[in-house]
Every structure is written in C-alpha cells, then in structure tokens.
Enzyme design. Structure first.
Site, PDB file in Angstrom:
ATOM      1  N   GLY A  14       0.707  -1.036   0.307  1.00 13.12           N
ATOM      2  CA  GLY A  14      -0.128  -0.001   0.209  1.00 13.12           C
ATOM      3  C   GLY A  14       0.839   1.256   0.041  1.00 13.12           C
ATOM      4  CG  ASN A  15       5.229   1.099   0.846  1.00 14.14           C
ATOM      5  OD1 ASN A  15       4.430  -0.007   0.400  1.00 14.14           O
ATOM      6  ND2 ASN A  15       6.211   1.341   1.318  1.00 14.14           N
ATOM      7  CE  LYS A 138      -5.765  -7.398   2.608  1.00 14.20           C
ATOM      8  NZ  LYS A 138      -4.395  -7.397   2.495  1.00 14.20           N
ATOM      9  CE  LYS A 222       1.418  -6.402  -1.863  1.00 12.04           C
ATOM     10  NZ  LYS A 222       1.345  -6.612  -0.337  1.00 12.04           N
ATOM     11  CE  LYS A 284       4.158  -7.448   2.949  1.00 12.71           C
ATOM     12  NZ  LYS A 284       2.797  -7.479   3.307  1.00 12.71           N
TER      13      LYS A 284
END
Length: 322
Positions: A14-15, A138, A222, A284
C-alpha cells in the site's frame, strides 16, 4: 515449466500509493506512483521483464466509507466488496500505468525495450466454503483510535481489530486464492513485451457455481494472489515490496533479529513458531514459501524504496530452495 531468470513478478504494498499519515489526495497518489515507477525503471533498464500486482487495503476501505457516506447523505445504494475491489484495480492500475508509461518515454525505453503498459481487470477464483468467510482477518481502510473504532463498529456493524502496525482498522474475509481467471491473456501480453498490471488488490474474488462466476464479499491478500500469478506465469523471482527493509525474527521485541537469507524449510519453521503475524508479515512469508515450493528460484521481501537493491541482494530478505 522453464523459468526465465530475467522474468519477475513484483508485488507493491500500500505504501506504493499512500503512506500512513498522508491525506490521500490525488497529488499524494501521483507523487507516490511516480516514485514507484522510478524504482521499476531501474529494474527494466537491467533487461528484466516484469508483471506487477499491488495491494488495495487502504483504498478498498476508503471506497467502502465513501459508499457508506453516500448512502447516509443521498440514499445512494451500497456496492459490494467485489465491486469495490474492481474499482481499485482501475484506480491504482491507472496510476501505475500512466506513471510508468511516462517514465519509459522519458528514458527512451518505450517501443524498444517495452511495448507498453497494460492493466488487466483480474478475477481470482476462491473456494466458497473457505473458512475465512466466517473469520475476517484482512485489514482494509483507514486507521482509527480504539474509541473511534468501537463507535464505527457499533454504527456500521463492521468488525474492527487492532492492526499490528498500530491503530485499529476494519477487517473483512480474506479467502485463499486459487488462481487468476485471466491468466492466458496476461501471459500472452507478457510474452509480447508488455508490462502487465494484474490481480490488483489480490484480484476480484469470485466463486464458481454451475460453471459460472459470481463475485463474493471479500478482499484477497495481494501477496498470496501474487504468488499464484507469479507461479502461473513461470516467473523466476517474486519480489514483495513493503515498508520494512527485512524480515525479522521476534519482530518488535528487544531481541528482534533481521534475516538476510532463509531457506524455504527455515521459513516454514519460523512461520509455524509464530514469528510472522497473520495481518502483516505472515502472508508475505507464506506466499514466498509457496512460490519456492511451486518451483520458483527466489522470493524477496524488501522495502519499496530499495527495490533495486533488494533484487541485487544488497537489501531485503531472500527465501531460497533448500
């Protein structure tokens, strides 16, 4: 499947669009998009071909709040999360597509090295019986204080939880992705020399009923969806970019320890021991494990600002085969 050493899938966090503390103005979004494009250009100049995926947690939550406000003020109908997810694919895909296109033009790479940049609205198949539908985890949307979160939960019926990165946020179901429905088109575009932006926000979650597709109320992680994309495309490297330079053991504790390289077996061991939290680093690392187990050569988790350095082994954490 033959793996191409010069082909990688990059997952933006998101960054890449909005950092914590920013208001989220169009100026913020364009500034961040061009900054991300600059990191991509350095990689493309090295001769790599890439496909891109990205998160949408803040943005899909913002859309949900817009819809709620519109419903209260104007009586506008609420949209479902799958529709909100598709909106973010267009929104964020457009930002990446235009900023990267312009940087390619400036560098003289468009047409010679890369044919173009394309965003594919991507549906990702999930299982309608996935247990995630009864256990939302989430994080989406903006950050709240605890008091604000409790008020919002009471008013809207949303499930709110403390985010490991600070503050409170809304949580929604996040089913495990099976794979992108548009994979053949994505593969063809990549093979023809296009940079493809796909499975944005984890993809639009869909289930199959009697052979037909149907959207569901969820937001797919994602990174997990990015692994399915990277594996299906036959990428050699899966590069996950976030706001932390390396993976840490005992993160946030006095004895935290950065990890430069770990084998897939070590990553599985650390994940089982609880070193990586479900709402942050956990997916991740799990996505990296799956990528290696499915034949990938390396997965890298690193900071967006050091994407090139991470790819070159000068930053980030690499997960490799045993």
């Amino acid at each position: 499947m033959v793996r191409d050493d010069k082909f990688l899938v990059i997952a933006f966090g998101g960054n890449a669009f909005q950092t914590k503390g920013e208001k989220g103005t169009p100026e913020d979004y364009w500034r961040n998009a061009y900054r991300s494009a600059d990191f991509l250009i350095k990689i493309i100049e090295e001769g790599y071909k890439i496909a891109i995926t990205h998160g949408n947690g803040p943005q899909v939550g913002i859309i949900a709040e817009w819809m709620n406000a519109g419903s209260k003020l104007k009586g506008l109908p609420q949209m479902t999360l799958d529709i909100a997810g598709s909106m973010t694919q267009g929104w964020l895909g457009y930002l990446i597509q235009q900023s990267l296109y312009n940087r390619l033009v400036e560098k003289g790479l468009l047409g010679s090295v890369v044919k173009g940049v394309v965003t594919v609205v991507t549906q990702v198949l999930v299982d309608k019986s996935d247990p995630a539908f009864s256990n939302p985890t989430k994080y989406i949307g903006p950050w709240y204080s605890e008091d604000e979160a409790k008020r919002v939960a009471s008013e809207l019926g949303w499930v709110m939880k403390p985010d490991p990165r600070g503050g409170w946020r809304r949580v929604v179901p996040s089913p495990d992705p099976i794979g992108p429905m548009e994979i053949d088109a994505i593969r063809r575009l990549v093979e023809e020399g296009f940079v493809v932006i796909a499975s944005g926000g984890g993809g639009i979650p869909v289930i199959k009923e009697d052979g037909r597709l149907k959207g569901v109320e969820a937001v797919i992680d994602k990174d997990l969806a990015g692994e399915r994309l990277a594996t299906a495309l036959g990428a050699s490297t899966f590069l996950i970019l976030t706001d932390i330079e390396r993976v840490y053991l005992n993160y946030g504790k006095p004895n935290q320890k950065p990890v430069n390289v770990m084998t897939v077996s070590e990553a599985e061991k650390y994940l089982k021991e609880g070193h990586f939290k479900p709402g942050s680093m956990g997916p991740k690392v799990l996505a990296s494990i799956r990528f290696i187990r499915n034949g990938g050569r390396q997965a890298i988790i690193g900071h967006l600002f050091k994407a090139y350095e991470a790819l070159k082994g000068e930053s980030g954490t690499r997960i490799i085969p045993d």
